[in-house]
Design a protein around this motif. Structure first.
Motif, PDB file in Angstrom:
ATOM      1  N   THR A   1      41.715  34.560  57.978  1.00  0.00           N
ATOM      2  CA  THR A   1      40.681  33.747  58.610  1.00  0.00           C
ATOM      3  C   THR A   1      39.471  33.564  57.686  1.00  0.00           C
ATOM      4  OG1 THR A   1      39.706  35.722  59.544  1.00  0.00           O
ATOM      5  CG2 THR A   1      41.365  34.620  60.871  1.00  0.00           C
ATOM      6  N   THR A   2      38.570  32.690  58.100  1.00  0.00           N
ATOM      7  CA  THR A   2      37.419  32.350  57.245  1.00  0.00           C
ATOM      8  C   THR A   2      36.703  33.600  56.747  1.00  0.00           C
ATOM      9  OG1 THR A   2      37.098  30.291  58.434  1.00  0.00           O
ATOM     10  CG2 THR A   2      35.245  31.064  57.128  1.00  0.00           C
ATOM     11  N   PHE A   3      36.360  34.501  57.653  1.00  0.00           N
ATOM     12  CA  PHE A   3      35.576  35.656  57.209  1.00  0.00           C
ATOM     13  C   PHE A   3      36.426  36.659  56.438  1.00  0.00           C
ATOM     14  CE2 PHE A   3      33.696  39.868  57.621  1.00  0.00           C
ATOM     15  CZ  PHE A   3      32.459  39.622  57.040  1.00  0.00           C
ATOM     16  N   SER A   4      37.489  37.176  57.044  1.00  0.00           N
ATOM     17  CA  SER A   4      38.202  38.249  56.338  1.00  0.00           C
ATOM     18  C   SER A   4      39.011  37.690  55.166  1.00  0.00           C
ATOM     19  CB  SER A   4      39.035  39.092  57.297  1.00  0.00           C
ATOM     20  OG  SER A   4      40.023  38.320  57.898  1.00  0.00           O
ATOM     21  N   GLY A   5      39.534  36.459  55.308  1.00  0.00           N
ATOM     22  CA  GLY A   5      40.216  35.839  54.174  1.00  0.00           C
ATOM     23  C   GLY A   5      39.241  35.510  53.049  1.00  0.00           C
ATOM     24  N   GLY A   6      38.046  35.085  53.430  1.00  0.00           N
ATOM     25  CA  GLY A   6      37.018  34.815  52.420  1.00  0.00           C
ATOM     26  C   GLY A   6      36.644  36.081  51.672  1.00  0.00           C
ATOM     27  N   MET A   7      36.516  37.185  52.406  1.00  0.00           N
ATOM     28  CA  MET A   7      36.153  38.460  51.776  1.00  0.00           C
ATOM     29  C   MET A   7      37.242  38.922  50.799  1.00  0.00           C
ATOM     30  SD  MET A   7      33.159  39.376  52.982  1.00  0.00           S
ATOM     31  CE  MET A   7      33.027  41.156  52.794  1.00  0.00           C
ATOM     32  N   LYS A   8      38.512  38.865  51.240  1.00  0.00           N
ATOM     33  CA  LYS A   8      39.625  39.249  50.357  1.00  0.00           C
ATOM     34  C   LYS A   8      39.612  38.410  49.086  1.00  0.00           C
ATOM     35  CE  LYS A   8      43.063  40.052  53.923  1.00  0.00           C
ATOM     36  NZ  LYS A   8      44.303  39.587  54.543  1.00  0.00           N
ATOM     37  N   SER A   9      39.419  37.102  49.269  1.00  0.00           N
ATOM     38  CA  SER A   9      39.434  36.192  48.128  1.00  0.00           C
ATOM     39  C   SER A   9      38.258  36.469  47.195  1.00  0.00           C
ATOM     40  CB  SER A   9      39.371  34.744  48.608  1.00  0.00           C
ATOM     41  OG  SER A   9      40.494  34.463  49.414  1.00  0.00           O
ATOM     42  N   ALA A  10      37.098  36.775  47.778  1.00  0.00           N
ATOM     43  CA  ALA A  10      35.928  37.068  46.949  1.00  0.00           C
ATOM     44  C   ALA A  10      36.172  38.323  46.120  1.00  0.00           C
ATOM     45  CB  ALA A  10      34.691  37.243  47.827  1.00  0.00           C
ATOM     46  N   VAL A  11      36.805  39.332  46.719  1.00  0.00           N
ATOM     47  CA  VAL A  11      37.110  40.559  45.973  1.00  0.00           C
ATOM     48  C   VAL A  11      38.114  40.244  44.854  1.00  0.00           C
ATOM     49  CG1 VAL A  11      38.228  42.824  46.092  1.00  0.00           C
ATOM     50  CG2 VAL A  11      36.595  42.152  47.864  1.00  0.00           C
ATOM     51  N   GLY A  12      39.196  39.558  45.202  1.00  0.00           N
ATOM     52  CA  GLY A  12      40.256  39.301  44.221  1.00  0.00           C
ATOM     53  C   GLY A  12      39.826  38.351  43.126  1.00  0.00           C
ATOM     54  N   ILE A  13      39.369  37.165  43.512  1.00  0.00           N
ATOM     55  CA  ILE A  13      38.966  36.151  42.539  1.00  0.00           C
ATOM     56  C   ILE A  13      37.708  36.601  41.798  1.00  0.00           C
ATOM     57  CG2 ILE A  13      38.113  33.775  42.309  1.00  0.00           C
ATOM     58  CD1 ILE A  13      39.891  33.038  44.733  1.00  0.00           C
ATOM     59  N   GLY A  14      36.748  37.160  42.558  1.00  0.00           N
ATOM     60  CA  GLY A  14      35.485  37.589  41.954  1.00  0.00           C
ATOM     61  C   GLY A  14      35.682  38.654  40.881  1.00  0.00           C
TER      62      GLY A  14
ATOM     63  N   SER B   1      27.772  33.897  53.500  1.00  0.00           N
ATOM     64  CA  SER B   1      27.504  33.829  52.062  1.00  0.00           C
ATOM     65  C   SER B   1      27.045  35.190  51.533  1.00  0.00           C
ATOM     66  CB  SER B   1      26.528  32.696  51.721  1.00  0.00           C
ATOM     67  OG  SER B   1      25.288  32.905  52.315  1.00  0.00           O
ATOM     68  N   GLY B   2      26.325  35.952  52.349  1.00  0.00           N
ATOM     69  CA  GLY B   2      25.954  37.304  51.931  1.00  0.00           C
ATOM     70  C   GLY B   2      27.172  38.211  51.836  1.00  0.00           C
ATOM     71  N   GLY B   3      28.105  38.026  52.762  1.00  0.00           N
ATOM     72  CA  GLY B   3      29.354  38.795  52.717  1.00  0.00           C
ATOM     73  C   GLY B   3      30.140  38.480  51.457  1.00  0.00           C
ATOM     74  N   MET B   4      30.200  37.197  51.107  1.00  0.00           N
ATOM     75  CA  MET B   4      30.938  36.781  49.909  1.00  0.00           C
ATOM     76  C   MET B   4      30.306  37.384  48.646  1.00  0.00           C
ATOM     77  SD  MET B   4      33.491  34.843  50.897  1.00  0.00           S
ATOM     78  CE  MET B   4      33.930  33.800  49.512  1.00  0.00           C
ATOM     79  N   LYS B   5      28.972  37.269  48.532  1.00  0.00           N
ATOM     80  CA  LYS B   5      28.272  37.848  47.369  1.00  0.00           C
ATOM     81  C   LYS B   5      28.562  39.341  47.256  1.00  0.00           C
ATOM     82  CE  LYS B   5      24.055  35.187  47.751  1.00  0.00           C
ATOM     83  NZ  LYS B   5      22.599  35.245  48.025  1.00  0.00           N
ATOM     84  N   SER B   6      28.489  40.015  48.403  1.00  0.00           N
ATOM     85  CA  SER B   6      28.705  41.464  48.412  1.00  0.00           C
ATOM     86  C   SER B   6      30.139  41.795  48.038  1.00  0.00           C
ATOM     87  CB  SER B   6      28.379  42.035  49.793  1.00  0.00           C
ATOM     88  OG  SER B   6      27.030  41.786  50.116  1.00  0.00           O
ATOM     89  N   ALA B   7      31.083  40.983  48.527  1.00  0.00           N
ATOM     90  CA  ALA B   7      32.492  41.234  48.205  1.00  0.00           C
ATOM     91  C   ALA B   7      32.726  41.076  46.707  1.00  0.00           C
ATOM     92  CB  ALA B   7      33.393  40.284  48.986  1.00  0.00           C
ATOM     93  N   VAL B   8      32.098  40.076  46.100  1.00  0.00           N
ATOM     94  CA  VAL B   8      32.238  39.883  44.657  1.00  0.00           C
ATOM     95  C   VAL B   8      31.615  41.076  43.913  1.00  0.00           C
ATOM     96  CG1 VAL B   8      31.492  38.493  42.683  1.00  0.00           C
ATOM     97  CG2 VAL B   8      32.348  37.365  44.740  1.00  0.00           C
ATOM     98  N   GLY B   9      30.378  41.417  44.266  1.00  0.00           N
ATOM     99  CA  GLY B   9      29.667  42.472  43.542  1.00  0.00           C
ATOM    100  C   GLY B   9      30.284  43.845  43.747  1.00  0.00           C
ATOM    101  N   ILE B  10      30.399  44.245  45.006  1.00  0.00           N
ATOM    102  CA  ILE B  10      30.933  45.573  45.322  1.00  0.00           C
ATOM    103  C   ILE B  10      32.415  45.637  44.960  1.00  0.00           C
ATOM    104  CG2 ILE B  10      31.444  47.165  47.232  1.00  0.00           C
ATOM    105  CD1 ILE B  10      28.883  46.101  48.623  1.00  0.00           C
TER     106      ILE B  10
END
Lengths: 373, 373
Positions: free
Chosen positions: B214-227, A217-226
């Motif tokens: 995958t959960t982590f790297s796919g989640g991060m990509k999605s957080a960047v794109g959608i976020g 969840s910290g990774g997700m927040k950071s990915a959104v913010g950064i």
């Protein structure tokens, strides 16, 4: 493949790493060892550098930590894998002066908790003499009461005012080797703060969501913010702050930069999101492949697709991929089938092909004519 | 706490869930069971709804799947926990017509692989009669060759042109109950595509990074794109596509919305990023607390801080928190210490306090006067 256009900022140097201007966005992290334990801290620092950290920050929170830092910097300076170090200083200006004396490559100062402005000016003079940049900035959690009261809380304007007050302190000493942060634990507040800061100054910006939380969840927040800020052209260096092994911070930072085309390094594993049509275990396979390629440097895309219907076609951008079938899988390159493999050999065959392609890419690079800049 | 201002779009309805206009951003996911197995699919659908999915998509890829869908919709319509269902249709227009007949709440169509425009018009007429919205749109991986060739690849303009060509097909039948997607597996390309699409149309947009991984790297990509898009006011409903259990997709979707203040639900665990000053195991503790509060609905912030020096102060926004000490921890509320707890009791004490606060928040809510809209 394109990437976000970046706002031009002033360039500074943390050792050999450029930050700002036309420099690539760099990844920072922080050690979690006791700094007094120089051996453990050097080991962790080198592991972080190997995994992709461009700059490593180390807390210098007491005299023993400063003793440790002296040793750490000495060992790192003689290591081939050396990486620039930033000393993290709170409360005690004397520790900043010691870190400068020992040859640290950068300082993170919190003038708000040092308070004595004479001491801050002294640090600025010493850092200027040695060409050592200083990061200043505000954290929502430790914002000076004067700014909290004026703005009724840690608002974006309060964070920016606080950071720019610290900048002014350094500039008064003729010190401009600065980078700035305005961190908040809420990604949206953090985005608004940096957007405002970016309009206010041309110093390079250090991006981060503070106290973000656990790896996921910290990774997700950071990915959104950064990620949002980088996609808008804002930000020169990043740190993902996680309650986790700092190797996870580096991994998260790389994922953010890679997703925006701001770092072309390492394998990018795409995988179909498994639906009722899938012929086999995409999830396990994608995770195994990602893990096996975690340390690859060459930028290649590897696909794991659940069926032959759309698999190779949908993954035609992938350098290599596998589409699962009833009996195993079909290996493909750039959307073209190569050969069938059995279920037992699939992962190995895919990895072998990935490494072969990576070698080819490296060979290709070597053959390119060297063009003078 | 503020949140991004959203671009106004046309409002549509997937069953009881509003999308677009002033409606909150909704979370979608997709089942991974065989749709013909109605029992397994209903079970998964209800589990996804319980975990926070607002809408569940189900593949209808053959006749048996359509049979299954009929059963699934019938069971869900009689469940208290019912959730709107979208049928995912490729290649076969007859399956779309069957899904409409069975009372599905929405359709995802790919006119590109249905090809027969007469059939597409027939589906539009039937869907219009029943008030069933249709999502159309392009995926970089399966883009029509005419748009690929014109633009030399799946560029943002190619994706938008393709999606708007599909929209025009439906509009020709007087059908405007539409939402649109333009997905790409590269977050930056996806951001640019949706930015362009948002300038082109006022239909509500369905955001997603396709084949994210995958959960982590796919989640991060999605957080960047959608976020990034949500932070710019773009997007009305989201789906995180992962090669993982779809529960992970819902969790990731919630994390993205929560980080931007677009969904105020559930516990937000902040944690300090552990440094050389930490007194204990913040990482394990933060993970245990997050897991234990995963299903809480009340929006509260819980902090796990590594030391007493800055812990309670830095986490003063937190409703409740713990700062680790040499002998256990100090419980605090809104930055104020409550009491000391031993290492063995820490997690339980923190959770108990969190639940007590959550109940208080609920009581508070009930006492609020009911204001007519």
């Amino acid at each position: 493949m394109s990437a976000p256009k970046r706002k031009p900022t002033k360039k500074i140097h943390i050792g050999s790493v450029e930050i700002g201007g036309d420099a690539p966005v760099s990844i920072q992290t922080m050690t979690t060892t006791r700094t007094r334990d120089a051996r453990a801290t050097v080991d962790q620092t080198l592991a972080l550098a190997t995994s992709g950290a461009d700059i490593v920050r180390i807390t210098v929170n007491d005299d023993e930590a400063a003793d440790g830092l002296a040793l750490i910097l000495w060992v790192l300076s003689s290591s081939e894998r050396g990486v620039p170090v930033i000393a993290d200083i709170h409360f005690r200006p004397d520790l900043a002066l010691r870190a400068i004396e020992y040859g640290v490559q950068g300082l993170r100062l919190n003038p708000g908790n040092i308070k004595d402005t004479k001491k801050i000016r002294e640090i600025a003079r010493e850092a200027k003499d040695r060409g050592i940049p200083i990061r200043v900035g505000a954290n929502a959690g430790s914002l000076h009461s004067q700014f909290m009261e004026k703005h009724g809380g840690p608002t974006p304007q309060a964070l920016v005012d606080s950071a720019m007050w610290e900048v002014a302190l350094l500039e008064d000493e003729g010190f401009t080797d600065i980078k700035i942060s305005v961190k908040h634990s809420n990604a949206w507040q953090m985005i608004e703060s940096y957007r405002l800061l970016s309009q206010t100054t041309d110093y390079p910006l250090h991006l981060g969501v503070t106290e973000a939380g656990t790896t996921f969840s910290g990774g997700m927040k950071s990915a959104v913010g950064i990620g949002t800020l980088l996609a808008e052209g804002i930000g020169d260096t990043i740190r993902v702050s996680l309650a986790a092994d700092p190797l996870e911070e580096v991994k998260a930072g790389k994922a953010i930069l890679q997703s925006l085309g701001l770092r072309r390094e390492g394998a990018d594993v795409v995988a179909c999101p498994t639906c009722g049509r899938v012929e086999g275990d995409v999830i396990t396979m994608a995770n195994r492949v990602e893990e096996a390629l975690a340390l690859m440097k060459t930028p290649i895309q590897v696909a794991v697709m659940g069926c032959l219907v759309n698999g190779p076609g949908e993954a035609r951008e992938a350098d290599v991929g596998i589409a699962l079938t009833k009996h195993g899988g079909t290996l493909f390159r750039k959307g073209q089938r190569i050969r069938e493999v059995t279920a037992d050999d699939m992962v190995e065959a895919l990895l072998e092909e990935a490494h072969r392609i990576a070698e080819g890419v490296e060979e290709e690079r070597k053959r390119l004519p060297v063009v003078p800049a």
